[in-house]
Design an enzyme around this catalytic site. Structure first.
Site, PDB file in Angstrom:
ATOM      1  N   TRP A  73       9.220  22.475  18.299  1.00  0.00           N
ATOM      2  CA  TRP A  73       9.852  23.122  19.455  1.00  0.00           C
ATOM      3  C   TRP A  73       8.835  23.808  20.371  1.00  0.00           C
ATOM      4  CZ3 TRP A  73      14.391  27.018  18.082  1.00  0.00           C
ATOM      5  CH2 TRP A  73      14.891  27.589  19.253  1.00  0.00           C
ATOM      6  N   PRO A  74       7.990  24.743  19.866  1.00  0.00           N
ATOM      7  CA  PRO A  74       7.059  25.408  20.798  1.00  0.00           C
ATOM      8  C   PRO A  74       6.038  24.478  21.433  1.00  0.00           C
ATOM      9  CG  PRO A  74       6.702  26.167  18.530  1.00  0.00           C
ATOM     10  CD  PRO A  74       7.893  25.286  18.501  1.00  0.00           C
ATOM     11  N   LEU A  75       5.636  23.436  20.721  1.00  0.00           N
ATOM     12  CA  LEU A  75       4.670  22.487  21.283  1.00  0.00           C
ATOM     13  C   LEU A  75       5.221  21.833  22.552  1.00  0.00           C
ATOM     14  CD1 LEU A  75       2.195  20.528  21.224  1.00  0.00           C
ATOM     15  CD2 LEU A  75       3.459  19.160  19.570  1.00  0.00           C
ATOM     16  N   ASP A 101      -1.577  17.010  18.335  1.00  0.00           N
ATOM     17  CA  ASP A 101      -1.765  16.333  17.044  1.00  0.00           C
ATOM     18  C   ASP A 101      -3.219  16.397  16.582  1.00  0.00           C
ATOM     19  OD1 ASP A 101       0.825  15.612  17.560  1.00  0.00           O
ATOM     20  OD2 ASP A 101       0.476  13.453  17.506  1.00  0.00           O
ATOM     21  N   ASP A 114      10.752  16.113  15.290  1.00  0.00           N
ATOM     22  CA  ASP A 114       9.853  16.004  16.438  1.00  0.00           C
ATOM     23  C   ASP A 114      10.616  16.290  17.736  1.00  0.00           C
ATOM     24  OD1 ASP A 114       7.509  15.470  17.817  1.00  0.00           O
ATOM     25  OD2 ASP A 114       7.069  13.649  16.702  1.00  0.00           O
TER      26      ASP A 114
HETATM   27  C1  GLA Z   1       4.177  13.236  17.456  1.00  0.00           C
HETATM   28  C2  GLA Z   1       3.920  14.284  16.379  1.00  0.00           C
HETATM   29  C3  GLA Z   1       3.031  13.689  15.301  1.00  0.00           C
HETATM   30  C4  GLA Z   1       3.682  12.446  14.708  1.00  0.00           C
HETATM   31  C5  GLA Z   1       4.000  11.446  15.813  1.00  0.00           C
HETATM   32  C6  GLA Z   1       4.824  10.281  15.315  1.00  0.00           C
HETATM   33  O1  GLA Z   1       3.009  12.931  18.160  1.00  0.00           O
HETATM   34  O2  GLA Z   1       3.346  15.436  16.924  1.00  0.00           O
HETATM   35  O3  GLA Z   1       2.793  14.642  14.281  1.00  0.00           O
HETATM   36  O4  GLA Z   1       4.858  12.812  14.036  1.00  0.00           O
HETATM   37  O5  GLA Z   1       4.713  12.060  16.882  1.00  0.00           O
HETATM   38  O6  GLA Z   1       5.184   9.392  16.321  1.00  0.00           O
END
Ligand code: GLA
Length: 430
Positions: free
Chosen positions: A198-200, A225, A164
Site C-alpha cells: 500500500w505505501p509503496l 523491488d 500487491d
Molecule cells: C511487484 C512487487 C514484487 C513482485 C512483482 C511480481 O513488482 O513489488 O515484489 O511481487 O510485483 O510481479
C-alpha cells in the site's frame, strides 16, 4: 487468538474495545516478530517455461523441493517458517464460479495439496494476489472479489498473503482494497499474515498514513523491488535512513516495514555486501524473506543466513526498529534498541575503494547516552563472532570494516565497575 476483537461483549464495552483496537497494529495476533521465510520472486521471477526448464520454473515441484530443504538443512529450525509463492502462480482466468485457480501446468495438484505438504513439514504457505484489476504480471486481480479470494485462500490452507498494488486505479480504491482484503481475511477465521504494498503505491501521490496502514497490514513495502545488486541494497538503505523519521515508529509487534527480500546466496553481492544486507535487515526489524535457491546455496551464505545471534537481533521481542544515528565521511553508524536495555550497533563502511578502514567512536554516543553507561559488554556478531569484552562509557571503540561491509555488535549495559575509584558512573580519568 481473538480475531473478533471482543465479539459478544455488551455494546458499550465493545465500543471502548473498538477504539482501543483501532489504535495499534492489525489485531490478528500475527507477526509479533518480523516473519521469516522464503519467497520465490527475486530469484525465480516467472520467466521460465516449465516445459523447457522444469527445475527452474515456478511449480509445485520447486516449492516441494524448497520445503524439503527448509527442514533438512535446518532453515525451519532457526526460524524460516513461511514458504511463499509470488506472482505467476495463477491461470489466466478465474473458474466458472469466479474463483482464482492455479496454472494447471505449474500446480497440477492444486494449492490445497501443496499447502498440506508444506504443513506436514511444519512450515506455512504464503501466496500472492493483487488489490487491483490485474497482478503486476497481468494475472487476474482481486478487485471485486476480495471476500471470495480470501475464502479461497483460507479454504486452501494458506497462511500468508502478499497483496500487491499494481493496477490499483485511484488512491481511494487502493486504500479501500487493502482495508477490504484485511477484513475479508479476518472474516475467514484463519490465521493469515497480511503483507501489503500500500505505501509503496501511495507515496508517489501523497504521504502514507502509517497509523492507518498498520491497523490493516502485518508488514508493508515502502520502496522499490530489491535486485540482486549492491546498488539496489544501497538504495534501500539510503531510502530508509532518509525517511526514518516517518517510518521507524510505525514498526512494532504485529506490523513491520518491509525493505524487501534478502538476496544473500545469489550472484550479485560480494561476501561483505551479503553481511551488510543481513546486518542491516536485522537492525531494521525487517521480515527475513530469502529469495535464493536453497538447492545450490554456498555453505558460507547458509551459515550467514542461519546465524542465530543475528536472527535473535532481528526477532528481538521489544520489536523496535533501528535507525541510522550518524554518517561520518563514508561510515554509517546504526543502532537498534533491544529488550533488556541492550543495543545492536552496525558500522557500515560505504567506501568502495581501498582496503579495510578503522572507525573510532565513543560509546557515550549510543542509545542517547544509555547504551553503555556506566559500562557494557560488547559482542561482535558479524562478520565474525568475537567477544570484545567490557567497555566503559567514555573510552573510544575502534572497529575495522571492509569496503561495503558491516561490523555488527551487540552491547549489553552492565553496572560492573571498570575502575576501582568508588565511582561507577564516572571512571577514573574523568
Ligand atoms: C511487484 C512487487 C514484487 C513482485 C512483482 C511480481 O513488482 O513489488 O515484489 O511481487 O510485483 O510481479
Amino acid at each position: 487468538m481473538d480475531r473478533s476483537c471482543g465479539m459478544g461483549l455488551p455494546v458499550l464495552l465493545l465500543l471502548l474495545l473498538a477504539l482501543s483496537c483501532s489504535a495499534g497494529a492489525l489485531d490478528n495476533g500475527l507477526a509479533r516478530t518480523p516473519p521469516m521465510g522464503w519467497l520465490h520472486w527475486e530469484r525465480f521471477l516467472c520467466q521460465v517455461d516449465c516445459d523447457e526448464e522444469p527445475s527452474r520454473c515456478i511449480s509445485e515441484q520447486l516449492f516441494m523441493q524448497m520445503a524439503d530443504l527448509m527442514v533438512s538443512d535446518g532453515w525451519r529450525d532457526v526460524g524460516y517458517q513461511y514458504l511463499c509463492i509470488d506472482d505467476c502462480w495463477m491461470a489466466p482466468t478465474r473458474d466458472k464460479q469466479g474463483r482464482l485457480q492455479p496454472d494447471p501446468n505449474r500446480f497440477p495438484s492444486g494449492i490445497r495439496k501443496l499447502a498440506d505438504y508444506v504443513h506436514s513439514k511444519g512450515l506455512k504457505l504464503g501466496i500472492y494476489a493483487d488489490v487491483g484489476n490485474k497482478t503486476c504480471a497481468g494475472f487476474p486481480g482481486s478487485r471485486g472479489y476480495y471476500d471470495l479470494d480470501a475464502d479461497t485462500f483460507a479454504g486452501w490452507g494458506v497462511d500468508l498473503l502478499k497483496f500487491d498494488g499494481c493496477n490499483f486505479g485511484t488512491l481511494e480504491l487502493l486504500a479501500e482494497g487493502y482495508k477490504n482484503m484485511s477484513h475479508a481475511l479476518n472474516k475467514t477465521g484463519r490465521d493469515i499474515v497480511f503483507s501489503c504494498e500500500w505505501p509503496l503505491y501511495e507515496r508517489p501521490f501523497r504521504k502514507p498514513n502509517y497509523t492507518e496502514i498498520k491497523q490493516y497490514c502485518n508488514y508493508w513495502r515502502n520502496y522499490a523491488d530489491v535486485y540482486d545488486a549492491w546498488g539496489s541494497v544501497k538504495n534501500i538503505l539510503d531510502w530508509t535512513s532518509y525517511n526514518q523519521d516517518s517510518i521507524v515508529d510505525a514498526a512494532g509487534p504485529g506490523g513491520w516495514n518491509d525493505p524487501d527480500m534478502l538476496v544473500i546466496g545469489n550472484f550479485g553481492l560480494s561476501w561483505d555486501q551479503q553481511v551488510t544486507q543481513l546486518a542491516l535487515w536485522a537492525i531494521m526489524a525487517a521480515p527475513l524473506l530469502m529469495s535464493n535457491d536453497l538447492r545450490q546455496i554456498s555453505p558460507q551464505a547458509k551459515a550467514l543466513l542461519q546465524n542465530k545471534e543475528v536472527i535473535a537481533i532481528n526477532q528481538d521481542p521489544l520489536g523496535k526498529q533501528g535507525y541510522r544515528i550518524t554518517k561520518e565521511n563514508h561510515f554509517e553508524l546504526w543502532e537498534r534498541p533491544l529488550s533488556g536495555g541492550a543495543f545492536a550497533i552496525a558500522v557500515l563502511n560505504r567506501q568502495e575503494i581501498g582496503g579495510p578502514q578503522a572507525f573510532v567512536f565513543s560509546t557515550a554516543f549510543l542509545g542517547s547516552g544509555l547504551a553503555c553507561n556506566p559500562a557494557c559488554s560488547i559482542q561482535q556478531i558479524l562478520p565474525t563472532s568475537e567477544d570484545l569484552g567490557l567497555h566503559n562509557w567514555v573510552s573510544p571503540l575502534k572497529v575495522v570494516v571492509n569496503p561495503t561491509g558491516t561490523v555488527l555488535l551487540k552491547m549489553v549495559v552492565t553496572e560492573e565497575k571498570l575502575f576501582d575509584n568508588g565511582n561507577k558512573r564516572f571512571p577514573e580519568f574523568l
